[in-house]
Every structure is written in C-alpha cells, then in structure tokens.
Design an enzyme around this catalytic site. Structure first.
Site, mmCIF file in Angstrom:
data_model
loop_
_atom_site.group_PDB
_atom_site.id
_atom_site.type_symbol
_atom_site.label_atom_id
_atom_site.label_comp_id
_atom_site.label_asym_id
_atom_site.label_seq_id
_atom_site.Cartn_x
_atom_site.Cartn_y
_atom_site.Cartn_z
ATOM 1 N N GLU A 58 0.854 -1.175 0.000
ATOM 2 C CA GLU A 58 0.000 0.000 0.000
ATOM 3 C C GLU A 58 0.899 1.237 0.000
ATOM 4 O O GLU A 58 1.872 1.263 0.744
ATOM 5 C CB GLU A 58 -0.913 0.045 1.235
ATOM 6 C CG GLU A 58 -1.957 1.160 1.096
ATOM 7 C CD GLU A 58 -2.922 1.217 2.298
ATOM 8 O OE1 GLU A 58 -2.791 0.404 3.230
ATOM 9 O OE2 GLU A 58 -3.785 2.075 2.279
ATOM 10 N N MET A 82 0.526 -2.656 8.714
ATOM 11 C CA MET A 82 -0.191 -2.810 7.449
ATOM 12 C C MET A 82 -1.072 -4.056 7.462
ATOM 13 O O MET A 82 -0.643 -5.133 7.873
ATOM 14 C CB MET A 82 0.847 -2.885 6.312
ATOM 15 C CG MET A 82 0.264 -3.124 4.949
ATOM 16 S SD MET A 82 -0.787 -1.735 4.413
ATOM 17 C CE MET A 82 -1.952 -2.611 3.384
ATOM 18 N N GLU A 94 -5.481 -2.841 12.503
ATOM 19 C CA GLU A 94 -5.142 -3.656 11.324
ATOM 20 C C GLU A 94 -6.071 -4.869 11.236
ATOM 21 O O GLU A 94 -6.482 -5.262 10.148
ATOM 22 C CB GLU A 94 -3.677 -4.091 11.347
ATOM 23 C CG GLU A 94 -2.661 -2.954 11.518
ATOM 24 C CD GLU A 94 -2.845 -1.781 10.579
ATOM 25 O OE1 GLU A 94 -3.469 -1.935 9.511
ATOM 26 O OE2 GLU A 94 -2.374 -0.676 10.927
HETATM 27 N N1 BES Z 1 -3.116 0.935 5.785
HETATM 28 C C1 BES Z 1 -2.336 1.587 6.777
HETATM 29 C C2 BES Z 1 -0.862 1.461 6.550
HETATM 30 C C3 BES Z 1 -0.320 2.337 5.454
HETATM 31 C C4 BES Z 1 -0.236 3.675 5.616
HETATM 32 C C5 BES Z 1 0.147 1.821 4.291
HETATM 33 C C6 BES Z 1 0.303 4.474 4.604
HETATM 34 C C7 BES Z 1 0.666 2.607 3.283
HETATM 35 C C8 BES Z 1 0.751 3.940 3.447
HETATM 36 C C9 BES Z 1 -2.638 1.029 8.169
HETATM 37 O O1 BES Z 1 -3.873 0.447 8.301
HETATM 38 C C10 BES Z 1 -2.622 2.191 9.109
HETATM 39 O O2 BES Z 1 -3.459 3.018 9.004
HETATM 40 N N2 BES Z 1 -1.659 2.229 10.015
HETATM 41 C C11 BES Z 1 -1.456 3.311 10.936
HETATM 42 C C12 BES Z 1 -1.800 2.945 12.343
HETATM 43 C C13 BES Z 1 -3.241 3.059 12.694
HETATM 44 C C14 BES Z 1 -3.474 2.645 14.129
HETATM 45 C C15 BES Z 1 -3.840 4.408 12.455
HETATM 46 C C16 BES Z 1 0.013 3.628 10.875
HETATM 47 O O3 BES Z 1 0.756 2.872 10.263
HETATM 48 O O4 BES Z 1 0.414 4.652 11.414
HETATM 49 ZN ZN ZN Z 2 -5.468 1.756 8.551
#
Ligand code: BES
Ligand code: ZN
Length: 851
Positions: A122, A256, A291
């Site tokens: 992603e 992720m 996640e």
């Molecule tokens: N889908 C995201 C990870 C992601 C973010 C992938 C940007 C590629 C680019 C994941 O679900 C996410 O949101 N992670 C957050 C933590 C969450 C608790 C808000 C993060 O990685 O900070």
């Molecule tokens: Zn997320």
C-alpha cells in the site's frame, strides 16, 4: 519506468480498468539482488470499462520475458509501466521480472530488513514487484509460491503445499494488489488460537526475530480481544484458517493490514514491561485492533480508488477508537483522541496542507495518509453516528457489509447505505468529506427572566483553504447540557443539529438562568468560540457532568492563563490553581483522568492558539511561560504532591492494564511537579528502583529536565544498548527535552552516534522527528534547527522518499511565525526544492507548503 514529470491525478477522471482478473499466480525465486518474480494472470474484458487499453503499472523492474496466451509479446515502455496489444477476449498474461530487494531502501515493494524479506504494497508498491494493474478496484484471488532458503516463508491466505526450500499459499478472497504480502526469514512464532463465534478454529501467530520471543504475549492477547470485539460489536467474524502478524524493524509506517498477513513495525507490536511504557502498550493494542478490523473495513470492502481512502481509514480508526474506549476508560480515551486531533489535524487543516477528508487531487498518494483523512475522517463517522443514533448506525453497518462485501466502494456508496436505511438526506452532511478547513463555531447567550427562556445563538464559519475560497454551512451536531448555579444538571445532554450559518437553540420554562455546557464530548471537530469569563470556566471545571467538558474547562483556564503570561508577563491564574487543587482531590475521579487534569497545553498548541487569534507566537516566550506555569502548579499543589505520588505508585508485578497505567500516569504527573520543588531527588529514587519502562523513562526525563541527567542517561544506554526500541527512546528523549539553545546541537551530536542509522525510519524519527517536536528548539532564532532538519531531509530523500515527505510537515506552520523565522524557513524549503532528482513525494509536499 517512473513518471518523468509530476502528474496530478484527479478524482473526476476515474474510469474502470479495461479488464477484470480471474486469477493471479505468482512465483518468487528469492535472492537479495536478483529475485525473480514470475506472474501468470488470467484477464478478461471488463464490460463496464470505456476502453480496452492494456496498461500495467511497473517501476524499477527488469523485464525478462512477457507472453500472452503462451506467445512472446512485444511490450511498449510508457510512463509508469508498460503497454501491450491484448485481445478483446479472455487471455493469460505471463511475465518474468527481476528485482533487487536488498538495495531497496525506500521500504516499498519487496525489500530486506535485517536479513529478512518483507513487502509493503500500500498504496502503490506492488508495481515494484511485478507488472500489474496496481489499483484498488482490480481485485483477484492470489496463489503464491515462494522459493527460498529461509526457514519461514509466508504469504496471504491459507497455507498450501510446503517442502524443502518452498512454500505455497492460496488466498481465496479476491483482493487488490495493495493487500499482497510476502515474508521470508529466520523467524520464531509466538502461537495462539481463537475460536470464532460460529466455532471455527483459527491459528494465530506473531512472527519475530530470534531474541524477541518474550515481547509477543501482549500483542497476542490484543489480537484475540480484537477478534472477539469485532464479533460482539460489529458481528464480523474472521474468514481464513490462519492469521499471521510479522514484526519488522525497518518500516515506514506503524503497521499494514495485508490479508491474513499483517506486517508491523516492531515498535507497534513488540512489548514487555521492562522495555515498553504504558503508552506503548496502549498504542500496540490499538494498532493491532486497527489492522485486524481492516479485514472487514478495507479488505472485504475496499476502496474504488485512493481518493476514497477515508472509507477504510476513517472508519477503521473510528472502530479502533471504539475498541480502546471499551477496553480502557471511554472518558480518558476521548480526551486522548481530541488531544491528538488538535495536535495533528488542526494544524494541517489550518495551514497550506489543508485538504478535504476525501481529497480530489494528488500527485503522490502516500502524502495523503494524513491526520485529516484518518482522524477527521473518524470524527465524521462519529458525527454520523450521533446524528442517526446508535441503533441505526449498527443496522446501517450491517447493510453496508451485506450490500458491499467484495466491492471496491466509494463514499457515495457509504452514505447511500445510511440514506436508504434512515431515509435521511445526507447531501449537506457530505460537505464534511468535500470541504476542508476547521469550522469555527461561535456562540452567544441570551436569558429572558420573564419567560424563563434561555437562548444560545450559534454562528459557523470556515476560513478559506487552498483551492476553496467559499464555504457552505455544514451539519454540526452540538451536544448541549444545562447546569443550575448549584451544579445540578437541569438538562441532560441534548444534541442540537445545526444546519444553517446562524441558528438558535432555545429552552423555555427555566426557573433560573442555567450555565450551558456546550459541545459535550467534543461532538464535532470544530473550534468553539464562546466568550465566557474565568469564573464560569472554574464553575464548569468544578461541576460539569460531562467529563470531557469538565477537563476542557480546566484546560481553557490553563491556556488563557498561559497566553496572558506569554503576552504580558501576567502571573499564573490563581483561580485556576486553586480550582485544580480542589478538583485533584475529588475521590470520584479516576487516576488516568486526573493525570490529564494535571497536564497543560504544550508549546505548539499555545503557538497555534496565538496564531488562531491573529497574533505571532514567540517560541522563547512560550517556552518560558510553560516552564513558569508548571512551577506555579507545583507550588500550588505542593501540600498534596507527595501523597498523590505515593498513593499511586503501583506495587507488585507490572501489569499493562488500564487501571495500573492510570495510576502510573498520575504518579508520574505528580513526580514531574514534585521535581520542580525537590531538584530531582524523588526522580532519582524512582529511576534507581524502577523495574518497568514507564517509571524508568519518566524519571529519566525529569532528571534530564533538571539538568542532572548525565549519569542516568549513560546508565540507561549501558542497560539497553542491545534493544533497538529502547535506544530509540534514548535518542528521542534527549532531543525532546533539550533546552532551546541546545536542541540543534544535541540532535547533531546524536546523528554522529554509532547507533544512528538514517535508513531505519524509527531511528530517524526518534532523532530528527523529535527535533521538529521540540518547539522552542526547532524554532530557535538562529535557524539551526531548520537547517539541521533540512540537511537530513535532503540526504534521506534519495533513500526513502516516503518518510522524507512525511517529515516535511514539520514546516507546515511556518507562516504563523515572525518575518525573520519565515525567511529562515523559506530559505530551507527552497534548498530542498532545488535538490537534484528530488522525489515526487517531497516535491509535492514542499510545493504545497510554500503555497
Ligand atoms: N493501511 C495503513 C498502513 C499504510 C499507511 C500503508 C500508509 C501505506 C501507506 C494502516 O492500516 C494504518 O493506518 N496504520 C497506521 C496505524 C493506525 C493505528 C492508524 C500507521 O501505520 O500509522
Ligand atoms: Zn489503517
């Protein structure tokens, strides 16, 4: 090929891809510099697509061969990928490419971290693995074969055949490429097991590097709690036989949600009492939940295109907030979320990077994983729930899952579900998704004693933001309660639905003029402008029956006192100090909540408060006032502090539960004030006897602040030098607590430390990110903070554009400062922009910040 010139992508230009995919088979022949990826993809024409252009994304790939229906095919290199002539009928595409994971420092696509192979796809990383329509609306079942010498070979879905040097995985659920994952390495599992509500047994694993096995138990419990909670609260059951989590040290983000194979930054999953603070435990629990929850909100129902990112992220953040509120204290969780929103989202929404929750254009989508999409996106869901009610929310969600399971959906689809279920017209509500900026909500009061009528008149306005000069009135749910002068509640919380630019809320038949408590629970992400005097605030601080507004009243008193100290050297407000002294003794309040009562707005928040009022913040004056205010609090509470501290020291073995964490938070808040009076002797005692990181780190921070931390810092380093996550704290704390004059120097020295590693995002953020967070140090009038951060961003951009670009937001508030500082920052921003081969990521950020 990578795009030559930055291109802007627009939501309005969306068209479906020309083909659908029935199946994807991938074979990986792993090698650090010459990994071969073989793909076999069954395409068929998409009847809903306007054209059949056969374009596949691809970046940094070495194409070895390409075939269509078994025959070599000529491909044409085009911007960002390749094109080929494909039949207007079903066909099979086969390709072989070579990639080099060990030299991939961007940490996107397939890369290596400490000898282990892992992926991050992603948003658009899959195109660095093979040629593919790398867009979320193209979904397919994947079959993966991994060939390699590593003992553990993992991918999405359920395990298949396995043998010496290979393993196969099949994911039966169709998914977009951004949810693909592969991990290979010498890993150890912490196993677990979960029985779903329908009786299915799920195998759970947390995979870590040897040596980290003892840091998995908490994460495993959090995973089980999340699985149970999603069944109980949303009726969502897990849908594969196995759920794997892997911890990696080099990771751009927190974690992720790859289908069945979540990959985590080790800082977001590994925990032990000795090495992790209560805050770490709480964050880990929330991220694991987040996640996991994506399995339904993100994976089973994904996004049609990246403009719809808040569809999965805003909703999933909302769900993880609900989970945390249920697992811990709801009152405290709300304060924490609002503090985070104000610290991260408000500055973004009020500056040059302001954008709608659903953006309408971007150059680099990685730049839009923002506090606005996430946190404001979650607030929008919360408002929707407030407006339709809990019951309708739950049923609308059921309808959403029924109607859109397996879809790549849009915000229109999401809102339509609520419209269909409730019969409400949500077209005005939709402005929350399309209009950027933080609304200001002003309120005036009127009392008519003859009729006992109390009137609140609200006016909403939103300042212009980039690309949006005109703003229309939004739907704002304003939660209001009324109190009697004796503190009794005359009217419990009522939600006033504001829809016009100016509108009144009226209550009649009252015996005495009530005291209103407005925007209870922070019912909308707005700035409330309510001109009330200190006595009124002190009254609410003492009596408000809404825990959020009670805390907020104290916070407002503290803030106004600080602003007066900054502006004209006023004394700390005695009324506030006196009220605090009384409230802190209230036995009905829980320790974690009291710890937040003892806090005060940080320097950045004060700077933003001043600039919201059209004033220019002086970082040194802010810093001095903050310090003086803390000292005044310590003196005012002096008689209570030792008892408050002692009473909340938790004896016995450390448990990372909410109750213990709340007590430790209060003890540490008391310690921080005590230290202003005893020059660090209590802190030294706590440091010497601490057996957990929460107490050890808090004590170390206090010793650094009193200027007596040298020996403790050295001892801490000796104790923890083998633990990367603890050493990150050691880096960050020194920078965060450095005095304004020393911050840049301390940071520079740490970048010369043998343990500094710019390729590791955690270490880079612990050092340079902490500098950006040290308000008075970063904004030092010499410009040394700006220059040092810039030097490092310029270096990092070649290696890791994503992390570089994210950290550019340190400069987003630059226009709030004086002309000299603006000039200093502008020089640095232009220096970044002038760098040769600047990444698309960083170039977009700097261009937007410069405006
Ligand atoms: N889908 C995201 C990870 C992601 C973010 C992938 C940007 C590629 C680019 C994941 O679900 C996410 O949101 N992670 C957050 C933590 C969450 C608790 C808000 C993060 O990685 O900070
Ligand atoms: Zn997320």
């Amino acid at each position: 090929m990578r795009d030559a010139a930055p291109q802007t992508i627009y939501l309005k230009d969306y068209t479906p891809f020309g083909y659908l995919i029935d199946s994807v088979a991938l074979t990986f022949k792993l090698h650090p510099t010459q990994t071969r990826v073989l793909s076999k993809i069954a395409f068929r024409p998409n009847p809903d697509a306007p054209d059949r252009r056969f374009f596949l994304h691809g970046e940094d790939l070495n194409l070895i061969s390409a075939k269509i229906d078994g025959k070599d095919v000529t491909t044409r290199d085009v911007d960002g990928g390749l094109e080929a002539d494909a039949p207007d009928a079903p066909f099979v595409w086969e390709a072989e490419v070579e990639i080099s994971p060990s030299t991939n420092t961007a940490l996107e696509g397939l890369y290596m971290s400490n000898g282990m192979y892992c992926t991050q796809c992603e948003a658009e990383g899959f195109r660095k693995i093979t040629y593919y329509p790398d867009r979320p609306d193209v979904m397919a079942p994947f079959h993966v074969r991994i060939e390699g010498q590593d003992p553990i070979l993992l991918s999405n879905g359920n395990p298949g055949a396995k043998g010496d040097g290979f393993a196969e995985w099949s994911d039966p659920w169709k998914k977009p490429a951004y949810l693909f994952a592969l991990v290979a390495g010498d890993l150890i599992n912490h196993p677990g097991q979960f029985t779903t509500q329908s009786g299915k047994e799920i195998e759970l694993n947390i995979w870590v590097r040897p040596g980290d096995e003892h840091k998995c138990a908490f994460g495993m419990q959090a995973l089980k709690d999340s699985m149970k909670w999603d069944e109980d609260v949303y009726g969502r059951e897990y849908d594969l036989d196995i759920f794997n989590i892997v911890a990696v040290d080099d990771f751009n983000m927190g974690a992720m949600e790859n289908k069945g194979l979540n990959i985590f930054n080790s800082s977001a999953v590994l925990a032990s009492p000795e090495t992790s603070t209560d805050a770490n435990f709480e964050r880990i629990e929330a991220i694991i939940a987040h996640e996991y929850f994506h399995n339904w909100t993100g994976n089973r129902i994904t996004c049609r295109d990246w403009f719809q990112l808040c569809l999965k992220e805003g909703l999933t953040v909302y769900r993880d907030h609900q989970f945390t509120a249920d697992m811990r204290s709801g009152d405290v969780a709300r304060i924490e979320n609002v503090l985070a929103l104000r610290a991260r989202q408000f500055p973004e929404d009020q500056g040059p990077l302001s954008h709608p929750v659903r953006p309408e254009e971007f150059q680099e989508i990685n730049n839009f994983y923002t506090a606005t999409v996430y946190e404001k996106g979650a607030e929008v869901i919360g408002m929707l729930k407030t407006l339709v009610g809990d019951d309708a929310y739950a049923k609308a969600l059921d309808l959403y899952f029924d109607r859109h399971d397996g879809d790549a959906a849009t915000i229109e689809d999401w809102l339509k579900v609520f419209e269909d279920f409730t019969g409400r017209d949500l077209s005005q509500f939709k402005l929350w998704y399309s209009q950027s900026g933080t609304p200001k909500l002003s309120v005036t009061e009127d009392w008519d004693a003859s009729t006992g009528t109390f009137t609140l008149t609200f006016t909403q306005s939103t300042a212009p933001t980039p690309g949006q000069d005109q703003k229309d009135p939004k739907v704002i749910p304003v939660a209001i309660g009324l109190l009697n002068p004796n503190g009794d509640e005359v009217q419990a919380t009522d939600v006033f639905e504001m829809t016009q630019a100016s509108q009144s809320y009226q209550v009649t038949g009252l015996a005495v003029r009530p005291i209103p408590s407005i925007l209870r629970g922070f019912s909308a992400p707005v700035v409330l402008d309510h001109d009330i005097d200190n006595d009124r605030r002190a009254f609410l601080f003492a009596h408000d029956t809404d825990s959020f507004n009670r805390w907020e009243a104290g916070r407002d008193l503290a803030r106004d006192s600080l602003l007066a100290m900054i502006r004209d050297g006023a004394e700390p407000n005695a009324l506030y100090l006196d009220s605090l002294q009384r409230v802190i003794q209230d036995p009905s309040l829980e320790p974690a909540y009291k710890a937040y009562l003892l806090g005060q707005p940080g320097d950045s928040e004060l700077a933003r408060a001043l600039s919201e009022m059209g004033e220019t913040p002086d970082p040194d004056a802010i810093h001095a006032a903050s310090k003086a205010f803390r000292k005044a609090k310590a003196q005012a509470l002096a008689a209570h502090l030792p008892a408050l501290y002692e009473a909340h020291l938790v004896k016995g073995p450390f448990l990372p539960d909410a109750d213990g964490a709340g007590k430790r938070a209060l003890a540490n808040a008391a310690l921080s004030l005590l230290t202003k009076l005893d020059a660090g002797s209590a802190a030294q005692t706590q440091f010497d006897r601490a057996d957990n990181m929460t107490e050890q780190l808090a004590a170390l921070g206090q010793l650094i602040e009193t200027g007596t931390g040298e020996a403790a810092l050295a001892a801490f380093y000796d104790q923890w030098q083998a633990d990367r996550l603890v050493i990150d704290k050691w880096f960050a704390l020194q920078v965060a607590l450095a005095t304004p004059d020393q911050a840049a120097g301390v940071t520079r020295k740490l970048t010369e430390h043998a343990d500094f590693d710019m390729k590791n995002p955690n270490r880079f953020r612990a050092t340079l990110g902490a500098l950006a967070g040290n308000h008075a140090g970063f904004h030092h009038k010499s410009g040394a903070g700006y220059a040092l951060l810039t030097d490092w961003l310029i270096q990092l951009d070649d290696l890791n554009p994503q992390t570089t670009a994210r950290m550019c937001s340190a400069f987003q508030t630059w226009r709030a400062y004086d002309e000299d500082r603006q000039e200093l920052i502008k020089t640095q921003l232009e220096r970044i922009l002038a760098k040769k081969d600047l990444s698309r990521d960083t170039s977009e950020m700097i261009t937007r910040i410069l405006g």
